[in-house]
Motif scaffolding. Sequence first.
Motif, PDB file in Angstrom:
ATOM      1  N   PRO A 146      19.369  31.514  -0.949  1.00  0.00           N
ATOM      2  CA  PRO A 146      20.312  30.398  -0.965  1.00  0.00           C
ATOM      3  C   PRO A 146      21.674  30.851  -0.430  1.00  0.00           C
ATOM      4  CG  PRO A 146      19.185  30.568  -3.064  1.00  0.00           C
ATOM      5  CD  PRO A 146      18.776  31.753  -2.255  1.00  0.00           C
ATOM      6  N   PHE A 147      22.413  29.902   0.142  1.00  0.00           N
ATOM      7  CA  PHE A 147      23.657  30.220   0.827  1.00  0.00           C
ATOM      8  C   PHE A 147      24.637  30.972  -0.067  1.00  0.00           C
ATOM      9  CE2 PHE A 147      28.047  29.077   1.880  1.00  0.00           C
ATOM     10  CZ  PHE A 147      28.134  29.692   3.116  1.00  0.00           C
ATOM     11  N   GLU A 204      23.507  34.559  -0.669  1.00  0.00           N
ATOM     12  CA  GLU A 204      23.698  35.346   0.545  1.00  0.00           C
ATOM     13  C   GLU A 204      25.175  35.670   0.755  1.00  0.00           C
ATOM     14  OE1 GLU A 204      22.391  35.216   5.250  1.00  0.00           O
ATOM     15  OE2 GLU A 204      22.162  33.428   4.012  1.00  0.00           O
ATOM     16  N   LEU A 205      26.029  34.704   0.518  1.00  0.00           N
ATOM     17  CA  LEU A 205      27.467  34.921   0.632  1.00  0.00           C
ATOM     18  C   LEU A 205      27.938  35.972  -0.371  1.00  0.00           C
ATOM     19  CD1 LEU A 205      30.114  34.028   1.982  1.00  0.00           C
ATOM     20  CD2 LEU A 205      30.327  32.321   0.174  1.00  0.00           C
ATOM     21  N   ALA A 206      27.452  35.886  -1.601  1.00  0.00           N
ATOM     22  CA  ALA A 206      27.829  36.862  -2.628  1.00  0.00           C
ATOM     23  C   ALA A 206      27.367  38.270  -2.243  1.00  0.00           C
ATOM     24  CB  ALA A 206      27.239  36.457  -3.971  1.00  0.00           C
ATOM     25  N   ILE A 207      26.179  38.384  -1.668  1.00  0.00           N
ATOM     26  CA  ILE A 207      25.670  39.691  -1.235  1.00  0.00           C
ATOM     27  C   ILE A 207      26.554  40.277  -0.147  1.00  0.00           C
ATOM     28  CG2 ILE A 207      23.768  40.839  -0.031  1.00  0.00           C
ATOM     29  CD1 ILE A 207      21.876  38.906  -1.523  1.00  0.00           C
ATOM     30  N   TYR A 208      26.906  39.452   0.840  1.00  0.00           N
ATOM     31  CA  TYR A 208      27.752  39.940   1.925  1.00  0.00           C
ATOM     32  C   TYR A 208      29.152  40.318   1.432  1.00  0.00           C
ATOM     33  CZ  TYR A 208      24.388  38.821   5.571  1.00  0.00           C
ATOM     34  OH  TYR A 208      23.285  38.806   6.378  1.00  0.00           O
ATOM     35  N   ILE A 209      29.693  39.547   0.507  1.00  0.00           N
ATOM     36  CA  ILE A 209      31.017  39.878  -0.038  1.00  0.00           C
ATOM     37  C   ILE A 209      30.954  41.189  -0.813  1.00  0.00           C
ATOM     38  CG2 ILE A 209      32.746  39.169  -1.735  1.00  0.00           C
ATOM     39  CD1 ILE A 209      32.307  36.290  -0.761  1.00  0.00           C
ATOM     40  N   ALA A 210      29.925  41.343  -1.641  1.00  0.00           N
ATOM     41  CA  ALA A 210      29.789  42.579  -2.425  1.00  0.00           C
ATOM     42  C   ALA A 210      29.616  43.793  -1.513  1.00  0.00           C
ATOM     43  CB  ALA A 210      28.601  42.452  -3.382  1.00  0.00           C
TER      44      ALA A 210
END
Length: 74
Positions: free
Chosen positions: A38-39, A42-48
């Motif tokens: 889910p978007f 995915e956003l949280a993974i990239y930020i982390a």
Amino acid sequence: MALSWKARRRWALFALVVALPLYIVVTVNVIDLFDRPPFLLELAIYIALGIVWALPLKRIFKGVGQADPDTPKD
């Protein structure tokens, strides 16, 4: 062993020019191996992962943008 200002500057440049783009390519390829999450996940993974790469390199980047402290004062 403490790195000199010049050595820290060289390693910081290497990290930003070579290691960071390589890290980005590897990260995107690893995320691509899985089904698209889910978007927001995915956003949280990239930020982390965007924050995690800098933590081990914090000591290298510290003070690099300032003048060389080892130069003699006039």
